[in-house]
Write a protein that holds these residues in place. Sequence first.
Motif, PDB file in Angstrom:
ATOM      1  N   ALA A 118       0.812  -1.215   0.000  1.00  0.00           N
ATOM      2  CA  ALA A 118       0.000   0.000   0.000  1.00  0.00           C
ATOM      3  C   ALA A 118       0.844   1.263   0.000  1.00  0.00           C
ATOM      4  O   ALA A 118       0.409   2.310  -0.480  1.00  0.00           O
ATOM      5  CB  ALA A 118      -0.931   0.003   1.213  1.00  0.00           C
ATOM      6  N   ASP A 119       2.083   1.177   0.537  1.00  0.00           N
ATOM      7  CA  ASP A 119       2.939   2.371   0.577  1.00  0.00           C
ATOM      8  C   ASP A 119       3.453   2.769  -0.796  1.00  0.00           C
ATOM      9  O   ASP A 119       3.994   3.864  -0.955  1.00  0.00           O
ATOM     10  CB  ASP A 119       4.116   2.150   1.537  1.00  0.00           C
ATOM     11  CG  ASP A 119       4.847   0.861   1.261  1.00  0.00           C
ATOM     12  OD1 ASP A 119       4.213  -0.113   0.834  1.00  0.00           O
ATOM     13  OD2 ASP A 119       6.065   0.803   1.484  1.00  0.00           O
ATOM     14  N   GLY A 120       3.287   1.906  -1.794  1.00  0.00           N
ATOM     15  CA  GLY A 120       3.684   2.248  -3.155  1.00  0.00           C
ATOM     16  C   GLY A 120       2.503   2.310  -4.099  1.00  0.00           C
ATOM     17  O   GLY A 120       2.677   2.290  -5.323  1.00  0.00           O
ATOM     18  N   PHE A 121       1.285   2.414  -3.558  1.00  0.00           N
ATOM     19  CA  PHE A 121       0.089   2.362  -4.394  1.00  0.00           C
ATOM     20  C   PHE A 121      -0.049   3.625  -5.233  1.00  0.00           C
ATOM     21  O   PHE A 121       0.433   4.706  -4.880  1.00  0.00           O
ATOM     22  CB  PHE A 121      -1.152   2.185  -3.513  1.00  0.00           C
ATOM     23  CG  PHE A 121      -2.382   1.822  -4.288  1.00  0.00           C
ATOM     24  CD1 PHE A 121      -2.574   0.523  -4.732  1.00  0.00           C
ATOM     25  CD2 PHE A 121      -3.337   2.778  -4.592  1.00  0.00           C
ATOM     26  CE1 PHE A 121      -3.709   0.176  -5.452  1.00  0.00           C
ATOM     27  CE2 PHE A 121      -4.469   2.452  -5.303  1.00  0.00           C
ATOM     28  CZ  PHE A 121      -4.659   1.151  -5.745  1.00  0.00           C
ATOM     29  N   GLY A 122      -0.728   3.493  -6.372  1.00  0.00           N
ATOM     30  CA  GLY A 122      -0.958   4.641  -7.249  1.00  0.00           C
ATOM     31  C   GLY A 122       0.336   5.193  -7.803  1.00  0.00           C
ATOM     32  O   GLY A 122       1.151   4.463  -8.371  1.00  0.00           O
ATOM     33  N   GLU A 123       0.556   6.475  -7.602  1.00  0.00           N
ATOM     34  CA  GLU A 123       1.776   7.127  -8.088  1.00  0.00           C
ATOM     35  C   GLU A 123       2.934   6.958  -7.122  1.00  0.00           C
ATOM     36  O   GLU A 123       4.039   7.463  -7.383  1.00  0.00           O
ATOM     37  CB  GLU A 123       1.499   8.612  -8.345  1.00  0.00           C
ATOM     38  CG  GLU A 123       0.462   8.855  -9.446  1.00  0.00           C
ATOM     39  CD  GLU A 123       0.182  10.339  -9.642  1.00  0.00           C
ATOM     40  OE1 GLU A 123       0.636  11.145  -8.796  1.00  0.00           O
ATOM     41  OE2 GLU A 123      -0.482  10.684 -10.630  1.00  0.00           O
ATOM     42  N   GLY A 124       2.703   6.298  -6.003  1.00  0.00           N
ATOM     43  CA  GLY A 124       3.791   6.021  -5.080  1.00  0.00           C
ATOM     44  C   GLY A 124       4.080   7.155  -4.120  1.00  0.00           C
ATOM     45  O   GLY A 124       3.277   8.089  -3.943  1.00  0.00           O
ATOM     46  N   ALA A 125       5.254   7.087  -3.507  1.00  0.00           N
ATOM     47  CA  ALA A 125       5.618   8.014  -2.438  1.00  0.00           C
ATOM     48  C   ALA A 125       5.694   9.457  -2.889  1.00  0.00           C
ATOM     49  O   ALA A 125       5.519  10.377  -2.087  1.00  0.00           O
ATOM     50  CB  ALA A 125       6.956   7.589  -1.828  1.00  0.00           C
ATOM     51  N   LEU A 126       5.963   9.697  -4.170  1.00  0.00           N
ATOM     52  CA  LEU A 126       6.104  11.067  -4.661  1.00  0.00           C
ATOM     53  C   LEU A 126       4.855  11.569  -5.383  1.00  0.00           C
ATOM     54  O   LEU A 126       4.883  12.660  -5.967  1.00  0.00           O
ATOM     55  CB  LEU A 126       7.315  11.160  -5.600  1.00  0.00           C
ATOM     56  CG  LEU A 126       8.678  10.931  -4.940  1.00  0.00           C
ATOM     57  CD1 LEU A 126       9.784  10.947  -5.985  1.00  0.00           C
ATOM     58  CD2 LEU A 126       8.938  11.988  -3.882  1.00  0.00           C
ATOM     59  N   GLY A 127       3.798  10.800  -5.377  1.00  0.00           N
ATOM     60  CA  GLY A 127       2.587  11.211  -6.067  1.00  0.00           C
ATOM     61  C   GLY A 127       1.870  12.336  -5.360  1.00  0.00           C
ATOM     62  O   GLY A 127       2.143  12.670  -4.198  1.00  0.00           O
TER      63      GLY A 127
END
Length: 473
Positions: free
Chosen positions: A209-218
């Motif tokens: 879940a910590d890398g979901f979607g656009e990730g940490a920089l999204g």
Amino acid sequence: MTTPTAPPFDPVRAGLDRALHGLAALGPDLASQANRIGAILWSPPRIVIVGRLKAGKSTLVNALIGAPVAETAALEATNVVAVYQDGAPSRADMVLLDGTRRPVDTVRGQVTALPVPPEQVAYLHRWLPSAAIRDYTLVDTPGLATLTSENENRTRRVLIDGFEQTRTASVDADAAVFLFDSTPRADEMAFLAQLGFTPLTTLGVLSRADGFGEGALGARNPLEHAAAHAAKLAVQLRGMVMTVMPIAGLLAETSHTGALTENDARALAALSGIGAFDLLDLLDSDDQAPVPPEVRGRLVDLLGEYGMIHGRTVAARGAAALNEWLVAQSGVSALRGVLAHHLGTFAGVHRARRIIGELEQLAYTHPARDQIRGVVDQLRSDPAMHTVVLFEHLEAMLDADPASPVTEELRRLVEHPTATGKLGLPPDSAAEQIRAQAQQKLAWAHTQALSTMTAAEDAALVVLIRTYGLFTR
């Protein structure tokens, strides 16, 4: 017949235990059968962790056990099913395809090599002194849809197909935690259906879940994005899973296995003055400042990009504060609660239903069939077994007609522990409201029984009528 020390009183287990004592009294050979089935009864339910390659299964197992015991590297032992059970001393057995066992050496708690080729191994059986898995046993599996089809075949054989038409070397799982990265693929859903579990014994986990979607920089926090997506999936997949939970497996593993040190917290805090994008660029560089590359590499392995970027200010307060933050971000505490109080409970119901099936099979094959049938009939009439009987009919209806309103009624009756929940009423409903609602449900069930579509529905309605009748009293 002797039984191990039991956990706090469980009326279902107590009823099953009485039935097994009754079975044992019928003769020496049936006493042996009672002891065999009793071993199933008194062992913790088994929850299998399944998902694709690199879904984070072993990482999650390590977090739930609280020790780095499940192999996550590309080792020989990652290619076989592994069963993790509470027990001392810490040890490992290898169960071969014919059901025989051989001890296996461990190094710092992990199995690093097998004395025989993996294709000869059904599964590894690990005992670990861990209170975290006292109430249930975890089963780690190789990834599905891997480049090596034999890995998936091993998982399939030990969970579904058995070996040479027997279950000698199967793990006989009672519930499943299914990991996926965004939306389950068709082959994953097909495998889940073949496992034969109900939605009440299947939990979906949106892993990483910590890398979901656009990730940490999204632009959107990945944990919040994952939580919202998991809620949508829980509705879409209601016919397959109990619910869907977002989990940051790496953060859970690091925070629950004692991997984080004070030096790690100090190193992470030293990176707090760097912009997020610059920090990621730094990870790929050979710069020695502000911390050496090997230290930055360790932090990535422990925390991932999200943990490094968002945990830096917390790290300034020390390793304890950082670890507490990791626990909160990971979602593993909520997962433990579901495993202990929901999935584990229904896994126990599944186990009880399986034991009744074992007894009924004996009634078909043993010369003392009439006496055994009497034991089974008495067991089924025990009020403590009513939820197990409802669960049995729910399984049958899920096979026959999952979209039937009868199936939904059975699910609610099994899923909710209170009378109001079972009847779909608010928790504060008065006794008169409960009786009135039960009367309406009873009338509905009688109407449905006038025109049934399948034998499973006909049998289920008989049980529903009896159940609603109990609430009208």
